[in-house]
Design a protein around this motif. Structure first.
Motif, PDB file in Angstrom:
ATOM      1  N   GLU A 149       1.870  16.064   1.799  1.00 42.48           N
ATOM      2  CA  GLU A 149       0.929  14.997   1.458  1.00 42.48           C
ATOM      3  C   GLU A 149       1.594  13.967   0.548  1.00 42.48           C
ATOM      4  O   GLU A 149       1.373  12.774   0.685  1.00 42.48           O
ATOM      5  CB  GLU A 149      -0.319  15.598   0.800  1.00 42.48           C
ATOM      6  CG  GLU A 149      -1.168  16.393   1.782  1.00 42.48           C
ATOM      7  CD  GLU A 149      -2.276  17.155   1.108  1.00 42.48           C
ATOM      8  OE1 GLU A 149      -2.075  17.578  -0.045  1.00 42.48           O
ATOM      9  OE2 GLU A 149      -3.345  17.318   1.726  1.00 42.48           O
ATOM     10  N   LYS A 150       2.419  14.448  -0.398  1.00 41.18           N
ATOM     11  CA  LYS A 150       3.147  13.506  -1.254  1.00 41.18           C
ATOM     12  C   LYS A 150       4.115  12.669  -0.423  1.00 41.18           C
ATOM     13  O   LYS A 150       4.230  11.464  -0.609  1.00 41.18           O
ATOM     14  CB  LYS A 150       3.900  14.275  -2.338  1.00 41.18           C
ATOM     15  CG  LYS A 150       3.021  14.886  -3.410  1.00 41.18           C
ATOM     16  CD  LYS A 150       3.869  15.505  -4.515  1.00 41.18           C
ATOM     17  CE  LYS A 150       2.993  15.995  -5.666  1.00 41.18           C
ATOM     18  NZ  LYS A 150       3.808  16.538  -6.777  1.00 41.18           N
ATOM     19  N   VAL A 180       2.214   9.933   1.471  1.00 41.91           N
ATOM     20  CA  VAL A 180       1.793   8.804   0.636  1.00 41.91           C
ATOM     21  C   VAL A 180       2.962   7.868   0.368  1.00 41.91           C
ATOM     22  O   VAL A 180       2.856   6.646   0.526  1.00 41.91           O
ATOM     23  CB  VAL A 180       1.193   9.307  -0.697  1.00 41.91           C
ATOM     24  CG1 VAL A 180       0.982   8.138  -1.662  1.00 41.91           C
ATOM     25  CG2 VAL A 180      -0.130   9.997  -0.447  1.00 41.91           C
ATOM     26  N   GLU A 187      -6.708   2.828  -1.165  1.00 44.29           N
ATOM     27  CA  GLU A 187      -7.324   4.101  -0.811  1.00 44.29           C
ATOM     28  C   GLU A 187      -7.388   4.292   0.695  1.00 44.29           C
ATOM     29  O   GLU A 187      -7.113   5.390   1.204  1.00 44.29           O
ATOM     30  CB  GLU A 187      -8.732   4.182  -1.408  1.00 44.29           C
ATOM     31  CG  GLU A 187      -8.745   4.339  -2.919  1.00 44.29           C
ATOM     32  CD  GLU A 187     -10.152   4.510  -3.458  1.00 44.29           C
ATOM     33  OE1 GLU A 187     -11.001   5.016  -2.695  1.00 44.29           O
ATOM     34  OE2 GLU A 187     -10.395   4.159  -4.620  1.00 44.29           O
ATOM     35  N   LEU A 230      -3.535   5.999   0.693  1.00 45.29           N
ATOM     36  CA  LEU A 230      -3.936   7.387   0.433  1.00 45.29           C
ATOM     37  C   LEU A 230      -4.469   8.065   1.694  1.00 45.29           C
ATOM     38  O   LEU A 230      -4.183   9.235   1.945  1.00 45.29           O
ATOM     39  CB  LEU A 230      -5.002   7.431  -0.668  1.00 45.29           C
ATOM     40  CG  LEU A 230      -4.557   6.995  -2.071  1.00 45.29           C
ATOM     41  CD1 LEU A 230      -5.704   7.154  -3.054  1.00 45.29           C
ATOM     42  CD2 LEU A 230      -3.350   7.796  -2.544  1.00 45.29           C
ATOM     43  N   ILE A 234      -6.167  11.309   0.911  1.00 48.44           N
ATOM     44  CA  ILE A 234      -5.514  12.160  -0.082  1.00 48.44           C
ATOM     45  C   ILE A 234      -6.054  11.806  -1.470  1.00 48.44           C
ATOM     46  O   ILE A 234      -6.316  10.641  -1.766  1.00 48.44           O
ATOM     47  CB  ILE A 234      -3.985  11.985  -0.015  1.00 48.44           C
ATOM     48  CG1 ILE A 234      -3.465  12.559   1.308  1.00 48.44           C
ATOM     49  CG2 ILE A 234      -3.288  12.664  -1.191  1.00 48.44           C
ATOM     50  CD1 ILE A 234      -1.997  12.334   1.553  1.00 48.44           C
ATOM     51  N   LYS A 257      -6.636  10.727  -5.249  1.00 46.41           N
ATOM     52  CA  LYS A 257      -5.969   9.694  -6.041  1.00 46.41           C
ATOM     53  C   LYS A 257      -4.917  10.294  -6.983  1.00 46.41           C
ATOM     54  O   LYS A 257      -3.821   9.754  -7.119  1.00 46.41           O
ATOM     55  CB  LYS A 257      -6.987   8.913  -6.867  1.00 46.41           C
ATOM     56  CG  LYS A 257      -7.851   7.952  -6.074  1.00 46.41           C
ATOM     57  CD  LYS A 257      -8.744   7.173  -7.020  1.00 46.41           C
ATOM     58  CE  LYS A 257      -9.631   6.194  -6.262  1.00 46.41           C
ATOM     59  NZ  LYS A 257     -10.503   5.435  -7.191  1.00 46.41           N
ATOM     60  N   GLY A 297      -1.874  11.299  -5.055  1.00 47.83           N
ATOM     61  CA  GLY A 297      -1.181  10.104  -4.587  1.00 47.83           C
ATOM     62  C   GLY A 297      -0.434   9.406  -5.696  1.00 47.83           C
ATOM     63  O   GLY A 297       0.713   8.955  -5.518  1.00 47.83           O
ATOM     64  N   SER A 316       2.684  11.319  -6.628  1.00 48.48           N
ATOM     65  CA  SER A 316       3.710  11.161  -5.601  1.00 48.48           C
ATOM     66  C   SER A 316       4.494   9.867  -5.808  1.00 48.48           C
ATOM     67  O   SER A 316       5.732   9.851  -5.772  1.00 48.48           O
ATOM     68  CB  SER A 316       3.074  11.157  -4.209  1.00 48.48           C
ATOM     69  OG  SER A 316       2.216  12.245  -4.040  1.00 48.48           O
TER      70      SER A 316
END
Length: 584
Positions: A464-465, A468, A531, A535, A538, A540, A543, A546
């Motif tokens: 996920e990081k 982003v 967002e 994102l 994901i 905030k 994100g 990251s």
């Protein structure tokens, strides 16, 4: 004076054979059920009987409940195969057309005469055993035994179990050929080919995964060329039945796939070819639901909710591209959870053809033999697991510890979850070796190679990081000049002055040239755009972490991602400030 034989007994058991009651009844004779009419011969005084066939062999052997409805458990013999099976029939269906249809669909002949059907309904309700049974709508592990989707029970249950579910592919769960035939004609030809072996082990792993308490997952084999992907799916499907009958496609509704998953609970789902005319939104939704293991809550027309569908499955999927690329190319942002549940692994070309001349002959031979020798090895495998469930689970635990101990300590939790899936395949290879004839050590090398290929594509960090940061960099590179309004800071109060008067359509924010000490630019994102397009669902906090880790986020105020307040045309607004580049 009347002869002794004509005296009609009254009271208990008046309709059982051996009594001289004249009331007609249903009786089992010659391996079938007959309507018996009895008349006294006026000349001899004897009791004459006439037999009228009513049904093939049927008998009530138990009762039970699924928590809502009561059931009778009827044991029957299927015509042609002489297979003895049990069917749980809701009591409300006894004597009704749907009840007779249910029994006939299981391969039993039943009369169509209304009067005889009424007597047969009474016979099933009033005769037979009343032992308590476990009633289930799902296949898989129940009471220590395994129920195949066609109702066959493998292993010895702790108490009797009846399956009243079903699958559209029930006809495919048949046995053809022999175990030795499958091992020589199918498994031998797959041996030595990395992706084929991994695909077959994925199929074998399905009942073991549930036995060991694992959650739903799938392996997605992808390659641009034909390469043997479909052949692999068909060979893997032959473990449990006829490949053409068991194989599914992604061109199905979300609800349809979840119903199929529930009916194949604790089992294997082969799903061929993502991307061939499929609706990407349906595929994305189906994949998420399929590996979530729980269906939607749905209400009854007459109030209340239907029972929620639940399942645990292992899937083998194929396609021309990896799952993430397929979604992104069609405008869908994949969630990291989807990517670790349906694990995309490059398909390794088939190179070992054994005694055949080329890949075409090899593929055709596997397809042909998978139809001739199917279903038998899967049942032998489940019987092996059922015979010593504790040892099987212990082997899975050992392999998980072994794999996790061999991984880098800084590997993300997501990558470790996937490693556990491959550890399961490793345990499966060792446990199933007596059936496949494969060398467990060589299989382990294939499994490790496939995991390493996945890890190389996915990365060792938090996906996920990575997503982003990747989206932020791509967004700036693609839209720096067409979605950001250029500004420079004025001398009074830090206000920003407009560089040019042209209006930006679909404005993402403001571009400030040379704002950084190093001469770099700042991109001031409107929070809602950030967002929705960076994102993409994901959190905030994650994100921000990251982007901060790679040096892209400017956070003037602690604990705030939209920490920069800027006055634009006399109005104060908050923005998320990113800079181009950052650490790789």
């Amino acid at each position: 004076m009347k002869p002794q034989l004509t005296a009609i007994e009254s009271g208990e058991n008046e309709n059982k054979p051996g009594n001289v009651a004249l009331k007609p009844y249903i009786d089992k004779r010659h391996g079938r059920l007959y309507y018996i009419e009895r008349k006294q011969n006026k000349t001899t005084g004897a009791i004459d009987e006439s037999e009228t066939w009513v049904a093939d062999e049927l008998e009530t052997v138990g009762i039970g409940s699924d928590g809502k409805d009561g059931y009778l458990v009827v044991r029957m013999k299927q015509e042609g195969s002489n297979t003895i099976i049990s069917e749980a029939i809701p009591r409300r269906e006894i004597g009704m057309p749907q009840g007779w249809a249910r029994l006939r669909s299981r391969g039993v002949n039943i009369t169509a005469k209304r009067g005889h059907l009424d007597l047969l309904a009474n016979y099933l309700q009033q005769n037979g055993k009343r032992e308590q049974w476990t009633i289930t709508h799902t296949a898989g592990w129940h009471e220590g035994a395994y129920i195949m989707p066609d109702g066959e029970i493998i292993g010895a249950p702790n108490r009797p179990v009846a399956f009243c579910g079903g699958t559209s592919s029930v006809a495919g769960y048949v046995v053809r050929g022999t175990l030795n035939g499958w091992r020589y004609h199918v498994a031998r030809l797959m041996n030595g080919n990395q992706s084929m072996v991994v695909g077959a082990l994925t199929a074998f792993a399905a009942p073991l995964n549930s036995l060991a308490g694992g959650s739903c997952f799938g392996i997605h084999l992808f390659a641009q060329s034909s390469a043997g992907k479909t052949t692999t799916v068909e060979a893997a499907s032959s473990i449990y039945g006829v490949p053409d009958e068991l194989k599914l496609t992604w061109d199905a509704t979300r609800y349809g796939l979840t119903v199929e998953a529930a009916s194949r609970n604790d089992g294997f789902m082969p799903i061929d070819e993502i991307g061939q005319g499929n609706d990407v939104k349906h595929v994305a939704g189906s994949a998420y639901s399929l590996f979530n293991g729980t269906g939607r809550i749905q209400g009854h027309k007459d109030g209340g909710n239907k029972a929620v569908l639940r399942w645990s499955i292992v899937a083998l999927s194929t396609g021309e591209e990896d799952f993430e690329t397929y979604l992104l190319r069609n405008g869908i942002t994949p969630k990291a959870g989807q990517l670790v549940r349906l694990v995309s692994v490059p398909f390794s070309d088939t190179t070992e053809f054994h005694d055949l001349d080329d890949g075409d002959q090899h593929s055709r031979a596997i397809k042909r033999e998978s139809m001739r020798h199917c279903g038998v090895v899967g049942r032998a495998w489940i019987a092996l697991l059922a015979s010593d469930k504790e040892a099987a689970c212990k082997k899975v635990d050992e392999k998980e510890k072994e794999w996790l101990a061999s991984l880098p300590t800084d590997l993300s939790p997501q990558a470790k979850r996937v490693a556990v899936r491959f550890a399961l395949l490793d345990a499966t290879a060792e446990l199933s070796a007596p059936l496949t004839g494969w060398n467990a050590g060589e299989c382990s090398l294939h499994i490790r190679a496939s995991f390493n290929e996945w890890l190389e594509n996915y990365g060792t960090g938090n996906r996920e990081k990575y997503q982003v940061v990747s989206r932020a960099r791509d967004f700036i590179q693609r839209h720096a000049l067409n979605r950001f309004q250029p500004y420079t800071f004025g001398k009074r109060n830090g206000d920003m002055d407009r560089n040019h008067a042209s209006r930006i359509n679909n404005l993402a924010g403001y571009l400030v040239y040379g704002r950084r000490a190093d001469g770099g630019n700042e991109y001031h994102f409107i929070p809602s755009v950030f967002e929705e397009e960076i994102l993409c669902g994901i959190q905030k906090k994650l994100g921000a972490e990251s982007l901060e880790e790679v040096g892209m986020l400017v956070r003037p105020e602690p604990n705030r991602i939209d920490g920069k307040t800027i006055t634009i045309d006399g109005s104060q607004q908050r923005f998320i400030v990113l800079i181009d580049g950052g650490n790789e």
